[in-house]
Design an enzyme around this catalytic site. Structure first.
Site, mmCIF file in Angstrom:
data_model
loop_
_atom_site.group_PDB
_atom_site.id
_atom_site.type_symbol
_atom_site.label_atom_id
_atom_site.label_comp_id
_atom_site.label_asym_id
_atom_site.label_seq_id
_atom_site.Cartn_x
_atom_site.Cartn_y
_atom_site.Cartn_z
ATOM 1 N N SER A 262 1.596 -1.339 0.084
ATOM 2 C CA SER A 262 -0.336 -0.114 -0.030
ATOM 3 C C SER A 262 0.684 1.291 0.210
ATOM 4 C CB SER A 262 -0.745 0.016 1.088
ATOM 5 O OG SER A 262 0.110 0.398 2.115
ATOM 6 N N LYS A 263 0.163 2.298 -0.009
ATOM 7 C CA LYS A 263 1.220 3.437 -0.440
ATOM 8 C C LYS A 263 1.502 4.026 1.321
ATOM 9 C CE LYS A 263 -1.151 5.425 -4.149
ATOM 10 N NZ LYS A 263 -2.821 6.652 -4.444
#
Length: 482
Positions: A262-263
């Protein structure tokens, strides 16, 4: 002979493509960098369109005004360009389409498929808290949902409403997913979705439907975190009388720790790998294999990917990100790349080390000598830096290899190399052999100390080849600098 059987996904795809031109899209949100998962989805969408001679569209979903930035847009565009994912239309920005969204919203309100809701955040929280206390699912209870014979509450003064989609109360939403197969969700599992916020900005699930409708998108490949959004979107498509695209939801990519990339977790931007010295064709190859396969093929060209990617053989299981495998893929492409190309590509990485170099014939020869030892351009730059900067051998290497006993042979080699009138591999090799013979020693006894002194490392490619690519005086000075 009987005709070969055709799977249900292939039948559905064939029927669909007979009537609609293939048009795919990628629609990243500019609230951060281009995530690796989004890049893989973009790759699949691009390859599918190219395989069938269709069109690929880039759309920027920037309705999250508070978090969207121009820097993110620039990074997304740069990442797409680096990967070579060319698009036929775009970038198309949602915030430039507000008039279109508003017109559709008004049409839906007039048609009774959407309505204004004046519930305050406090009322909604109380509503859902009450449901939770009764063991019910938290959902909007339809307070402002118009129904025949129903009296709505009086409109409160000064309160900006949201607009909700009037989702069907009964029945199922079913679609034949290109990856997961048939999926059915009952309409009672979802409620009346907010499609316009109080500030007048429409929400994702509404905008994406209008966009896909207006842009005549035929196939939507995206991450399977969107599966739960799909029933709402299909219902909105149906409410608008718009043709449905085919949906394919690809599983997530898991990181080293087994958790979803994920970011917020790890260096997962496409440009981080560009900066890390990976080649775009290697990243394209590696990403495509994270959830798709073509037999046992591991390495293949962009052209082969387009030829093979027909939407089949997409995995239903999450893919595991494997840095070691990516390094192997990139090292394979480093070996295949031309010396001229790598000489140009390594320049920015040399610049980060404070080295200004030219992509000339000499640099190409140096690249050719070391590229087989490198997994990335960063590693290549690290090897090449010894040609441009003073070396710093470790104390351990100096103590182990540059002993008092070998110093006379080192000095003799310095004299011999200084006297050479021709400076090439053959001449350097001849000088080394003469010194070894005269000193009565073996090649490793001299070669390793010379490597440490001239190159800063005990292990290198063939010594004569390494030295011949230095300036003659630099080699002599480093040998005498003991």
């Amino acid at each position: 002979m009987p005709e070969p059987e055709i799977g249900p996904v292939e039948i559905l795809k064939t029927q669909h493509t007979m009537t609609r031109k293939i048009r795919t899209r990628i629609a990243p949100s500019p609230t951060g960098f281009l995530h690796l998962g989004t890049a893989r989805t973009a790759l699949y969408s691009w390859a599918y369109a190219r395989h069938y001679g269709g069109e690929f569209i880039l759309r920027i979903e920037d309705t999250d005004v508070a978090r969207s930035t121009q820097d993110s847009v620039d990074q997304i565009l740069a990442a797409m360009k680096w990967l070579g994912l060319d698009y036929d239309e775009g970038p198309i920005y949602q915030m430039q389409r507000l008039d279109r969204y508003n017109a559709v919203i008004e049409q839906m309100i007039a048609a009774g498929t959407a309505y204004r809701c004046y519930c305050t955040p406090q009322e909604l929280e109380a509503m859902k808290a009450g449901q939770e206390s009764r063991g019910e699912k938290r959902r909007y209870d339809g307070t402002w949902r118009p129904e025949p014979g129903k009296t709505l509450p009086p409109v409160p003064a000064g309160l900006k409403p949201v607009v909700r989609f009037k989702n069907p109360l009964d029945g199922d939403v079913t679609w034949n997913d290109l990856v997961k197969g048939p999926i059915t969700i009952n309409n009672r599992e979802i409620d009346d979705l907010i499609i316009v916020r109080p500030d007048g900005i429409p929400t994702y699930n509404f905008c994406v439907v209008v966009d896909d409708w207006d842009m005549n998108i035929s196939h939507v490949f995206r991450g399977d975190e969107h599966v739960n959004n799909t029933p709402w979107q299909i219902n909105i498509f149906n409410a608008l009388g718009a043709p449905l695209p085919l949906f394919g939801h690809v599983p997530v990519i898991l990181g080293d720790d087994g958790q979803k990339l994920s970011k917020r977790r790890g260096a997962v931007s496409v440009t981080a790998y560009e900066e890390g010295g990976y080649l775009p064709e290697a990243m394209l190859n590696y990403l495509s294999r994270l959830g798709w396969s073509h037999g046992d093929d591991e390495l293949f060209s962009r052209e082969q990917l387009v030829q093979w990617f027909d939407g089949e053989h997409l995995s239903k299981s999450p893919a595991q990100w494997d840095p070691a495998k990516l390094s192997w893929v990139n090292a394979s492409y480093m070996k295949l790349a031309s010396d001229e190309r790598l000489a140009h590509l390594v320049l920015p990485h040399l610049a980060k080390l404070g080295i200004e170099a030219q992509a000339d014939g000499l640099l190409e020869q140096r690249v050719a000598l070391f590229k087989d030892r490198c997994a990335t351009l960063v590693e290549l730059a690290d090897w090449l830096k010894s040609y441009f900067q003073p070396v710093e051998a470790t104390e351990a290497d100096l103590a182990q290899h540059v002993t008092e006993a070998i110093l006379p042979a080192v000095a003799a080699l310095a004299d011999k190399l200084e006297s050479l009138t021709a400076w090439d591999k053959a001449a350097v090799q001849g000088a080394i052999k003469e010194v070894i013979t005269a000193q009565g020693i073996k090649m490793p006894q001299l070669a390793i100390p010379v490597r440490v002194l001239v190159f800063g490392r005990a292990q290198t490619p063939s010594l004569d080849a390494v030295l011949a690519l230095f300036e003659q005086k630099v080699v002599v000075e480093r040998l005498r600098g003991v």
